[in-house]
Design an enzyme around this catalytic site. Sequence first.
Site, PDB file in Angstrom:
ATOM      1  N   ASP A  44     -14.083   6.728   8.031  1.00 26.19           N
ATOM      2  CA  ASP A  44     -13.413   7.987   7.877  1.00 26.19           C
ATOM      3  C   ASP A  44     -14.457   9.030   7.730  1.00 26.19           C
ATOM      4  OD1 ASP A  44     -13.283   7.874   5.349  1.00 26.19           O
ATOM      5  OD2 ASP A  44     -11.195   7.324   5.361  1.00 26.19           O
ATOM      6  N   SER A  45     -14.142  10.210   8.057  1.00 27.49           N
ATOM      7  CA  SER A  45     -14.988  11.328   7.744  1.00 27.49           C
ATOM      8  C   SER A  45     -15.407  11.755   6.298  1.00 27.49           C
ATOM      9  CB  SER A  45     -14.618  12.688   8.643  1.00 27.49           C
ATOM     10  OG  SER A  45     -13.428  13.213   8.051  1.00 27.49           O
ATOM     11  N   GLY A  46     -14.268  11.076   5.443  1.00 27.62           N
ATOM     12  CA  GLY A  46     -14.359  11.697   4.137  1.00 27.62           C
ATOM     13  C   GLY A  46     -13.471  12.787   3.692  1.00 27.62           C
ATOM     14  N   GLY A  47     -12.991  13.473   5.032  1.00 26.37           N
ATOM     15  CA  GLY A  47     -12.033  14.528   5.045  1.00 26.37           C
ATOM     16  C   GLY A  47     -10.878  14.525   3.754  1.00 26.37           C
ATOM     17  N   ASP A  50     -11.857  16.715   9.513  1.00 25.04           N
ATOM     18  CA  ASP A  50     -10.678  17.674   9.454  1.00 25.04           C
ATOM     19  C   ASP A  50     -10.203  18.170   8.234  1.00 25.04           C
ATOM     20  OD1 ASP A  50     -10.161  14.903   8.775  1.00 25.04           O
ATOM     21  OD2 ASP A  50      -8.029  14.984   9.672  1.00 25.04           O
ATOM     22  N   GLY A 100      -3.028  12.986   8.825  1.00 27.04           N
ATOM     23  CA  GLY A 100      -2.050  13.936   8.304  1.00 27.04           C
ATOM     24  C   GLY A 100      -0.275  13.548   8.104  1.00 27.04           C
ATOM     25  N   ASP A 115      -4.635   1.247   9.232  1.00 28.12           N
ATOM     26  CA  ASP A 115      -5.271   0.828   8.086  1.00 28.12           C
ATOM     27  C   ASP A 115      -4.509   1.464   7.038  1.00 28.12           C
ATOM     28  OD1 ASP A 115      -7.079   3.273   6.461  1.00 28.12           O
ATOM     29  OD2 ASP A 115      -6.491   3.795   8.432  1.00 28.12           O
ATOM     30  N   CYS A 126      -3.523 -19.256   6.409  1.00 25.93           N
ATOM     31  CA  CYS A 126      -4.690 -18.689   5.287  1.00 25.93           C
ATOM     32  C   CYS A 126      -4.716 -19.981   4.357  1.00 25.93           C
ATOM     33  CB  CYS A 126      -4.121 -17.496   4.784  1.00 25.93           C
ATOM     34  SG  CYS A 126      -5.351 -17.125   3.145  1.00 25.93           S
ATOM     35  N   HIS A 178      -4.130 -12.872   0.384  1.00 24.55           N
ATOM     36  CA  HIS A 178      -2.721 -13.129   0.705  1.00 24.55           C
ATOM     37  C   HIS A 178      -2.162 -12.105   1.425  1.00 24.55           C
ATOM     38  CE1 HIS A 178       1.540 -14.026   1.264  1.00 24.55           C
ATOM     39  NE2 HIS A 178       1.658 -12.823   0.905  1.00 24.55           N
TER      40      HIS A 178
END
Length: 393
Positions: free
Chosen positions: A109-112, A163, A238, A288, A328, A357
Amino acid sequence: MPFSAIFANFVVYLHLNMEFKLIKTAEGSAARAGEITTDHGSIPTPIFMPVGTVGAVKAVHISELSTQVKAKIILGNTYHLYLRPGMDVIAQAGGLHRFNGWNGPILTDSGGFQVFSLSSNRKLTEEGAYFRSHIDGSKHLFTPEKVVDIQRTIGSDIMMALDECPPGTSDYEYARRSLELTKRWLKRGWNHFNATQPHYGHSQAFFPIVQGCTYTDLRRDSAKFVADLGAEGNAIGGLAVGEPTEVMYEMIEVVNEILPADRPRYLMGVGTPANILEAIDRGVDMMDCVMPTRNGRNGMLFTPEGTMNMRNLKWATDFSPIWEDSECEVDRIYSRAYLRHLFAANEILAMQIASIHNLAFYLWLVREARAHIIDGTFPAWKAEMVQKLMRRL
């Protein structure tokens, strides 16, 4: 059967360097099954992406991400990696893939969002976002062009545009001004992306981000602006920032009516297992969230039957596996009683087991969703599953 009918549900779209195959859309739902192909591997969609903010998914080894979690793509964060270890170190390492040892696709991500969460330590201008580091207080500037350059250095397979992410409770005028600034920044970032080249021999895609807070007209305006760029994929930002859940779902529907069906759609920072299924139902392909690892470190486990608080006394003598039917190995080796004991003893291993888990469960959930989309049973399965996921065990 006519040739066209055979391939009616299998369409291939190729845009620049990232391939997206739309395999099937569910009947009675906007849910989609597809596949994204990058130079670092293929990603079946819908997909959940573990968050590796500083180049590591908390408490989870790279090998466990592959073998236990079965992750197909992970995230890194531009803001955090820019501050530490810094771009000089990552460049000398040959990019984030070589630095952290993950050979699959990476999205940054851009860090915005991180910059704008520093409300007392940042200032927005037409040029970009000025902010002070949360580490040492040093002053920095993120421009739309600079975050592209940083993500070129990181070497992510998918990079995001800079953004502004306004709070979910923003009034209309603030949200409108914020969106106009985001649109101007997006155009600059898009132009700079197209004027620059990857550093490490693999291709990179650029995703613009739809904003507009909880206002339908702003979301539509932003979605059209984003769609008209023709980028390789698009993101919805957002949301899950203070607005009611039903409003979030409404905004997803509004946006996905406009975003092109032939590009992957990424819903940023969402959410609970039920949120994941509701988003998929509305046509989202990628998601995410830090929730599976953050909640796991605090003893909260997600399962197909509901959530378990592993600090509760009720698990103290439950010697059944954490999740007997899991693919798993960690879930089958350790008992609920043992994991509860580890949390009670403040043993670090507890956080590791719970994180693995939860991530394995999230990846199982999207695999199941995909299978039900393909076999035509998604709506009924999703409705039943959401009810289970909302329970506390």
